[in-house]
Scaffold this motif. Structure first.
Motif, PDB file in Angstrom:
ATOM      1  N   ALA A  98       0.824  -1.125  -0.149  1.00  0.00           N
ATOM      2  CA  ALA A  98       0.073  -0.234  -0.012  1.00  0.00           C
ATOM      3  C   ALA A  98       0.984   1.089   0.016  1.00  0.00           C
ATOM      4  N   ASP A 133      -3.431  -1.579   4.187  1.00  0.00           N
ATOM      5  CA  ASP A 133      -3.824  -0.346   3.620  1.00  0.00           C
ATOM      6  C   ASP A 133      -3.234   0.834   4.687  1.00  0.00           C
ATOM      7  N   THR A 151      -9.660   2.126   5.444  1.00  0.00           N
ATOM      8  CA  THR A 151      -8.275   1.413   5.375  1.00  0.00           C
ATOM      9  C   THR A 151      -8.800  -0.060   5.659  1.00  0.00           C
TER      10      THR A 151
END
Length: 200
Positions: A77, A96, A127
């Motif tokens: 990410a 994320d 996220t």
């Protein structure tokens, strides 16, 4: 920063590594971004699984990174300022990271959170949702922005996918994992059947 995330008795932990993102340099921005991400992921794989495994990592642009011939899950990410990588030897994983944006689109907030929310709440939800999409391998096809995620709490479950939020100084950071390879979006996704359109 390095994180070790427990995944249950008898199973290895997930290891997550984050770093500040250096300037893109003289080459095209996207090429520099890919190179930085790959380097971070290989460093993490080398630490967790050894140098031999790091040399076998396949991380093509725009595709999910993987380690051929293993169950090991890999994920990447990035934001404009940070990179994150995750490795789980036992199965699929997604990570994320997101800094609070300077300005939020109210429509996107409602789509993801189901109600008006502040920037930190939005990032906490987003996220987890995107980490889920990466762990299942469904990406945008999973309509992940519809997943019912609370901005509160450090851990939770979405069907057969588990997730955890990790403390980061300036960004929201989440990881998700599942014991199953190839989750069926129509049957297993809490967001319902797969879709092919983007939320934005």
């Amino acid at each position: 920063m390095r994180y070790v995330v427990p995944t249950g008795a008898g199973r290895p932990p997930i290891t997550v590594l984050t770093t500040g993102r250096p300037p893109a340099g003289a080459g095209p921005r996207r090429a520099a971004e890919i190179a930085q991400s790959r380097a971070l992921l290989r460093d993490l794989v080398r630490t967790v699984l050894g140098p031999g495994a790091a040399r076998r990592v396949i991380a093509p642009a725009g595709q999910r990174p993987h380690l051929p011939g293993t169950r090991c899950g890999l994920s990447l990410a990035h934001t404009d300022r940070h990179l994150a990588a995750a490795v789980w030897p036992a199965g699929p994983v997604g990570v994320d990271i997101q800094e609070p944006p300077a300005r939020l689109d109210p429509r996107l907030v409602r789509r993801c959170c189901g109600r008006p929310a502040g920037e930190r709440e939005f990032c906490a939800v987003w996220t987890v949702q995107e980490a889920y999409a990466k762990a299942t391998g469904l990406g945008m096809r999973s309509a992940f922005w519809q997943l019912p995620v609370s901005p509160e709490g450090d851990r939770g479950e979405l069907g057969e996918v588990r997730w955890a939020r990790l403390a980061h100084p300036v960004a929201a950071l989440a990881v998700a994992w599942t014991d199953r390879h190839g989750v069926d979006p129509g049957r297993d996704s809490p967001a319902g059947p797969a879709r092919t359109s983007s939320p934005c």
